[in-house]
Design an enzyme around this catalytic site. Structure first.
Site, short mmCIF file in Angstrom:
data_model
loop_
_atom_site.label_atom_id
_atom_site.label_comp_id
_atom_site.label_asym_id
_atom_site.label_seq_id
_atom_site.Cartn_x
_atom_site.Cartn_y
_atom_site.Cartn_z
N ARG A 147 0.85 -1.19 0.00
CA ARG A 147 0.00 0.00 0.00
C ARG A 147 0.89 1.24 0.00
O ARG A 147 1.87 1.30 0.75
CB ARG A 147 -0.91 0.01 1.24
N TYR A 159 -3.31 11.28 7.27
CA TYR A 159 -3.44 9.85 7.57
C TYR A 159 -2.42 8.99 6.82
O TYR A 159 -2.17 9.19 5.63
CB TYR A 159 -4.85 9.38 7.20
N ASP A 220 -5.23 3.96 -0.05
CA ASP A 220 -6.37 4.17 0.84
C ASP A 220 -6.78 5.64 0.83
O ASP A 220 -6.01 6.52 1.22
CB ASP A 220 -5.98 3.76 2.26
N HIS A 222 -9.41 6.69 2.60
CA HIS A 222 -9.84 6.89 3.98
C HIS A 222 -11.07 7.78 4.11
O HIS A 222 -11.15 8.61 5.00
CB HIS A 222 -8.69 7.42 4.84
N GLU A 246 -9.01 2.03 -1.91
CA GLU A 246 -9.78 1.70 -0.71
C GLU A 246 -10.52 2.92 -0.16
O GLU A 246 -9.98 4.02 -0.13
CB GLU A 246 -8.81 1.15 0.34
N GLU A 272 -14.27 -1.37 5.93
CA GLU A 272 -13.62 -1.57 7.23
C GLU A 272 -14.43 -0.98 8.39
O GLU A 272 -14.25 -1.41 9.53
CB GLU A 272 -12.19 -1.03 7.23
N ARG A 293 -13.77 -5.33 2.98
CA ARG A 293 -12.67 -4.90 3.84
C ARG A 293 -12.88 -5.17 5.33
O ARG A 293 -12.06 -4.82 6.16
CB ARG A 293 -12.45 -3.39 3.65
N GLU A 349 -4.51 -7.60 4.72
CA GLU A 349 -3.70 -6.51 5.28
C GLU A 349 -2.92 -7.07 6.47
O GLU A 349 -3.45 -7.79 7.30
CB GLU A 349 -4.61 -5.37 5.73
#
Length: 412
Positions: A147, A159, A220, A222, A246, A272, A293, A349
């Site tokens: 990633r 992040y 990602d 996020h 993601e 997630e 996820r 992950e």
């Protein structure tokens, strides 16, 4: 085989973890992960005050019945606190059942569908040289998939960048290893979506030029983009052949993914922050994502996440289970057993836990040539060293949050 004792154990070796330990009347023990990063004590109370009293005397073999009882008898269903608590019970019961059978858990789930689990690591950098060094470091550790998170010019801290400054309480700790910084209040970070959208494609162009076309690269978002911004990013990243993009937009607005899907062929990974199959119902049925996820820890355990992934398999959607360091070694082991057994595994992950955490949680998994395997010890292959855990009491910690340049609170 009755549950005789249930203990909720909180320990903070490298970060806070919540573990449920069940013991049966014939002495078998099982562990479940109930960690909810930044809100750990809410799950501790839910387990201690509401769930544990209901477990004593129950038949440890009745996993499905126990799951349905805990979910339906509460009336107030779903949500991260409830589902993390149920997940802890569920995984602990699977651990016990597999130990009673004398088998590693994946054998009870149907046996292995593969020899190991492809895993990805988290490379990051504030600048291209720093990012390239990070990618090489992960390759040296054996990672085949990586990633890529990047700093953005003009933004101080965002992040996923390991070299971001951390609070005094977390001094010396990698930011991406533990973004939940210890202290009385969350730290504030900054964000600018337009600057991010301009910068990220140039980073992936440079990474592909440096490392070639074969390395599976992930990124990602996020939850920080609107649907049209996410569509723009997905389109701009198409030349660089991402394994996935993601959490490109806040997952609560599932219809938004129709717009993203209509504009880009970049594969999408979502979920997630989801915790039930009903969160996924529309986006799986309409094939708006490519990877699920969710973590075992936050999605009701093995019993429930297996049902989510079987539903996803009908639409050629694969697993991409959440595995940061706030998923304890117990939750990671559960994910490995589930991933090894299902047909539609995609990728796992994998962020390595710290030395103190690995002393608290004694593990049997292996890591070879970019692949994970949970091992063949009966159960999930993790035991809790209670004496070691007792050395590290809970410490209050919060995840960061974002503000835009004008002071508006934004998705982190």
């Amino acid at each position: 085989m009755k549950i005789e004792r249930a203990e909720v154990i909180v320990t903070s070796p490298d970060r806070n973890f919540v573990t449920l330990k069940l013991t049966t009347d014939d002495g078998l023990t099982g562990l479940g992960d109930a960690t909810l990063n930044g809100r750990e004590q809410a799950v501790v109370a839910y387990l201690s005050e509401h769930v544990v009293p209901l477990l004593i005397g129950r038949d440890a073999h009745r996993i499905e019945d126990t799951w349905q009882f805990l979910y339906r008898s509460a009336y107030w269903r779903r949500g991260p606190v409830t589902m993390a608590a149920i997940a802890a019970v569920d995984v602990a019961l699977w651990d016990i059942k597999a130990k009673a059978a004398g088998m590693p858990l994946y054998q009870l789930l149907g046996g292995a569908s593969r020899t190991g689990l492809l895993a990805y690591g988290h490379a990051s950098g504030r600048s291209l040289p720093e990012l390239f060094d990070s990618i090489r470091s992960y390759q040296e550790q054996g990672y085949k998939a990586i990633r890529v998170q990047t700093g953005v010019p003009g933004l101080r801290a965002i992040y996923g960048i390991a070299s971001n400054a951390t609070s005094e309480g977390n001094k010396g700790v990698r930011y991406d290893y533990e973004p939940a910084q210890r202290g009385a209040r969350p730290s504030e970070e900054d964000w600018d979506t337009r600057a991010y959208l301009r910068h990220v494609p140039t980073v992936f162009e440079a990474v592909r030029n440096e490392f070639g076309p074969e390395v599976p690269l992930l990124h990602d978002g996020h939850h920080r983009m609107t649907p049209i911004q996410a569509a723009k990013l997905g389109t701009s990243l198409e030349p660089y052949d991402l394994f996935w993009l993601e959490d490109c937009t806040p997952a609560e607005n599932q219809e938004a993914l129709r717009l993203v899907r209509a504009h880009t062929t970049t594969p999408l990974a979502i979920g997630e922050i989801f915790n039930t199959v009903w969160d996924y119902q529309q986006i799986i049925r309409e094939q708006l994502i490519d990877y699920v996820r969710s973590a075992v820890t936050h999605t009701g355990g093995i019993t429930h996440l297996k049902k989510v992934l079987e539903f996803a398999a009908q639409y050629q959607i694969k697993s991409g289970m959440h595995g940061p360091t706030d998923i304890s070694p117990v939750g990671m082991a559960a994910a490995m057993h589930l991933g090894l057994s299902i047909h539609n595994f995609g990728i796992q992950e994998y962020m390595k836990h710290g030395e103190k955490t690995n002393r608290v949680f004694e593990q049997s998994f292996t890591w070879n040539d970019g692949m994970l395997h949970p091992g063949d010890k009966p159960g999930i292959g993790v035991e809790l060293n209670v004496d070691e855990a007792g050395k590290y009491p809970y410490e209050q910690a919060y995840l960061p949050y974002n503000r835009l340049a004008d002071g508006t609170v934004h998705d982190w």
